[in-house]
Design a protein around this motif. Sequence first.
Motif: not given
Length: 503
Positions: A7-13, A143-153, A196-206
């Motif tokens: 999860k993305n909560i605060y800067s240092s975390q 850009a969405l601070n979802k580095m965990e997705l990139e890393s697992l892939i 995963l990209t479609i899931k993150l962007t469709v409706k939420k951003i696009i």
Amino acid sequence: MLKILFKNIYSSQIIFKNTFWLILAHILPRIFKFFLIVYVAKILGPANYGNFQYIFSLLAFVYLFADLGINTIFIRDFQSKNEREKLIKIVALFNLILASLWLGVSLIVSLFLKISIKQVFIILTLFFFFQNIKIFFFAIFKALNKMELESLIIIGENFFITVLGIIFIKLSPSILNFALAYLLSEIIFFVISLVLTIKLTVKKIITNFKLDLDKKVAFSLIKNSLPFTLGSIVSYILTNTDILMIKFFSNEWFVGQYSISSKIVNFLFFIASAIASASFPLLARKKNDNNFSELISIFFNFLLIIGLPISIGGFILNERIIVGFFGSQYDFSRLSFKFLVIIIPFAYLTIFLNNIILIFNLQLKAFILNSLTAVLNVIGNFILIPYLSIAGAALTTLICQIINFLLFLNLVNKQTNFLKLISMNSLVKIFLLNVLNGLIALFLLKINLSTYLIVILSGFFYFLLLILMKEKTALKIVKNFKDLFSLENFSKYQQALTDFEKD
């Protein structure tokens, strides 16, 4: 507590979470690839392995033009939260057009190649095509601070490449089968990234699928990315011309020898790359904060603390690393490795400084500086390779990397004046501790301890010495880790998490 990593909560975390995942994404794939290279290099031999690396480096240069730096600019501009939908659509279209264009160019080039390497060239061309589009998906994750997705892939893909590479080479030892392992793994994880990209962007951003391209936004992206692209090209020349020029002056056997030493050093870059990537989105947001220069100085010291012992340890253990893992057939690469491993602290700092340059939109100046060192690299290779062989290429790279670091350091300091916040006493302390740690490593080597034990014990002594000598950056890092995982702050985190999920 595992939610801290998802999860993305605060800067240092967020910095901790992103750094954790990106370090994982750099170290695990490199471990997989390291064992793959050890296996494949032994089976194929220096000449065949060198041939594969030559084709790979050639295509890596061609596909530099399939990005144009747009994805990096996209990550920066996405943080402003303005016109995100327009940005995604424009960058997606640019990526598809550019990747398709260079796919066509590569396939045309393949018509003029020898039959012995044509098939390998085409397979790796398709690999780079899918990989370059996937980089856009990764840009969205960053850009969405979802580095965990990139890393697992990245981890999953490199695991597949390693497994398939070993299986294919075992069935039939050839660079064609090795290339097929790369392509098959890439296709599988390209599809996963797309979903995963479609899931993150469709409706939420696009919100709609109309291709309503904003010319102003598109022009701004191209304008800002062009100097970055040119800088990336000359950076590639600075770091990868060696292989092409060694092939020009010598043959595949020498390319194979040099590739082993450069691969090991590139493997060791994972920490700096992970920290720079993890901190980039947040540093871009804090550009105008009063403590921005202080943040730069902390990262600078931290990367120096990490880079120096790795460089010294690699220099001391060069024979065990090269011959121990790859066998005596690669003993010739030891001298080039000694020069290249010295690059590490300079490269660590340059990788980070490059991000600061990008944050301040100084890509054009960086391009000019990179161009200067790239020209020096080519000139140095022409002079030294005929006389010193691969050691000449390594020495040229070392000199140019140091020059590049000093130029970048001066550029960033002019913009932020961060060097005034770095204590000379702290720098002297770090250097003296590294000298002492190097002597400890030499002693452990002299009494014939195993390589793994030398790394573990010298690393432990080094960290202990940093704490005992009260090095400020090391103490800050320890404090941040204590704060992050302390029971006292856990309830605050839980409340922040609850508020975040409600939003």
